[in-house]
Scaffold this active site. Structure first.
Site, PDB file in Angstrom:
ATOM      1  N   GLY A  44       0.666  -1.180  -0.065  1.00 54.43           N
ATOM      2  CA  GLY A  44       0.024  -0.176  -0.238  1.00 54.43           C
ATOM      3  C   GLY A  44       0.763   1.301  -0.100  1.00 54.43           C
ATOM      4  O   GLY A  44       1.922   1.278  -0.651  1.00 54.43           O
ATOM      5  N   SER A  45       0.499   2.177   0.764  1.00 54.19           N
ATOM      6  CA  SER A  45       0.711   3.686   0.415  1.00 54.19           C
ATOM      7  C   SER A  45       2.304   3.773   1.214  1.00 54.19           C
ATOM      8  O   SER A  45       2.898   4.818   0.939  1.00 54.19           O
ATOM      9  CB  SER A  45       0.041   4.724   1.053  1.00 54.19           C
ATOM     10  OG  SER A  45      -1.146   4.626   0.212  1.00 54.19           O
ATOM     11  N   THR A  46       2.872   2.770   1.928  1.00 55.90           N
ATOM     12  CA  THR A  46       4.279   3.146   2.383  1.00 55.90           C
ATOM     13  C   THR A  46       5.184   2.860   1.203  1.00 55.90           C
ATOM     14  O   THR A  46       6.357   3.380   1.475  1.00 55.90           O
ATOM     15  CB  THR A  46       4.525   1.808   3.430  1.00 55.90           C
ATOM     16  OG1 THR A  46       4.179   0.577   2.678  1.00 55.90           O
ATOM     17  CG2 THR A  46       3.799   1.909   4.735  1.00 55.90           C
ATOM     18  N   MET A  47       4.671   2.348   0.254  1.00 53.60           N
ATOM     19  CA  MET A  47       5.423   2.189  -1.236  1.00 53.60           C
ATOM     20  C   MET A  47       5.609   3.729  -1.764  1.00 53.60           C
ATOM     21  O   MET A  47       6.551   3.988  -2.473  1.00 53.60           O
ATOM     22  CB  MET A  47       4.712   1.391  -2.149  1.00 53.60           C
ATOM     23  CG  MET A  47       5.487   1.318  -3.361  1.00 53.60           C
ATOM     24  SD  MET A  47       7.021   0.296  -3.234  1.00 53.60           S
ATOM     25  CE  MET A  47       7.766   0.671  -4.947  1.00 53.60           C
ATOM     26  N   LYS A  48       4.785   4.976  -1.251  1.00 56.73           N
ATOM     27  CA  LYS A  48       5.137   5.970  -2.136  1.00 56.73           C
ATOM     28  C   LYS A  48       6.009   6.851  -1.497  1.00 56.73           C
ATOM     29  O   LYS A  48       6.769   7.589  -2.558  1.00 56.73           O
ATOM     30  CB  LYS A  48       3.841   6.933  -1.336  1.00 56.73           C
ATOM     31  CG  LYS A  48       2.588   6.594  -2.198  1.00 56.73           C
ATOM     32  CD  LYS A  48       1.046   7.202  -1.634  1.00 56.73           C
ATOM     33  CE  LYS A  48       0.132   6.848  -2.478  1.00 56.73           C
ATOM     34  NZ  LYS A  48      -1.023   7.117  -1.294  1.00 56.73           N
TER      35      LYS A  48
END
Length: 331
Positions: A47-51
């Site tokens: 999820g958004s930890t990848m951003k």
């Protein structure tokens, strides 16, 4: 659920905790899936930890900066058909900087930044951050995550990978991706044991893999400063703050596949570092199929409790400096 604590400058893996777990004195009492070391072998969509990785890649490639401007609607239709990309909640169209994109965790915003970098380059940076490969620990059953071959990604996966869907990681991998950013851009290999002393007094030292430069030192510093704004100003990020310390981090919420499509259960996470002015520890928390909440706000209280204890246990002095003034919106 899993929780990982990493000492930033040494790569030492101080904590690898999970629940449910197994009593080594009575392993038969645990069901089979709970006898596995989920920190090391469990694949989940980050999820958004990848951003963080997408943003750091764009900055390192010099195609974006913390103040790069995007117009971020609630949803955007892809130009090849009927596929749409949505943000996690409805909102009016926003004018955000890249820092604001991280603060508000906008999917429609991050794809505008990520698409400035060629797919092959983004994939290369994912590998440098440690995704898609096993660590040098060489533990039996350790997972490598799932990146696939970027040449085989369809058009939608190319976009969704920028915000952590359509790919998979292990909790260990994501913790060390953030360790790299906290460590001036250099990813260290996990160090779980220093040495073993046998009954005869002989000592066997464990080898550690070579460091890998994921991004430049300036990119890493810039990214850490942006992550601090997530905790300072973000609606979810604020709940991860630790009184007296400058903390940076990023939340993540990823749908979980049920059958042949995504269902209504989620992997929620928060990964952060402290103190921002000289990061010493990374704490990574992941909760899988939470029945209480589908939002990453369910992971921040756990992160906060662990980070508080880590800073206290290792006697880290409180912060005496202030965060950088980075705009998160534009007019």
């Amino acid at each position: 659920g899993t929780a990982v604590v990493v000492e930033v400058k040494s790569g030492k893996l101080l904590v690898a905790a999970e629940a449910p777990t197994v009593d080594p004195n009575n392993p038969g009492a645990a069901i089979e899936r709970d006898r596995q070391a989920k920190v090391f072998n469990f694949n989940y969509e980050p999820g958004s930890t990848m951003k963080m990785i997408t943003a750091a890649t764009a900055i390192d490639m010099k195609v974006a900066s913390p103040t790069s401007q995007v117009v971020a609607p609630y949803r955007v239709k892809m130009d090849w058909g009927n596929d749409w990309i949505y943000d996690s909640h409805k909102h009016p169209t926003m004018k955000l900087t890249l820092t604001g994109v991280l603060r508000d965790s906008s999917n429609t915003g991050i794809i505008q930044i990520g698409e400035r970098v060629a797919k092959a380059e983004r994939f290369s940076y994912m590998k440098k951050f440690g995704l898609g490969s096993k660590s040098s620990l060489s533990l039996d059953g350790e997972g490598s995550g799932i990146l696939g071959n970027y040449k085989a990604w369809d058009k939608l996966t190319d976009k969704t990978s920028m915000f952590g869907q359509g790919i998979a990681v292990t909790p260990l991998q994501m913790a060390y991706a953030y360790q790299a950013i906290a460590n001036g851009g250099v990813r260290l290999s996990p160090q779980l044991f220093e040495a073993c002393t046998a009954a005869d007094g002989s000592v066997v030292k464990y080898s550690v893999g070579e460091p890998v430069r994921a991004v430049s030192e300036s990119t890493a510093r810039t990214t850490v400063d942006m992550l601090e704004k997530v905790v300072e100003e973000g609606s979810i990020g604020k709940t991860a703050g630790v009184a007296g310390y400058r903390v940076g981090g990023k939340s993540g919420t990823a749908q979980i596949k049920q059958g042949d499509r995504y269902g209504n259960l989620y992997a929620i996470s928060f990964i952060g570092l402290a103190p921002v002015e000289d990061p010493k520890y990374v704490v990574a928390v992941m909760l899988y199929k939470s029945r209480r909440t589908s939002s990453s706000i369910g992971a921040t209280p756990v992160f906060k409790q662990i980070m508080q204890q880590v800073l206290r246990a290792y006697r880290v002095p409180p912060s005496t400096t202030k965060s950088k003034n980075i705009p998160t919106e534009w007019k």
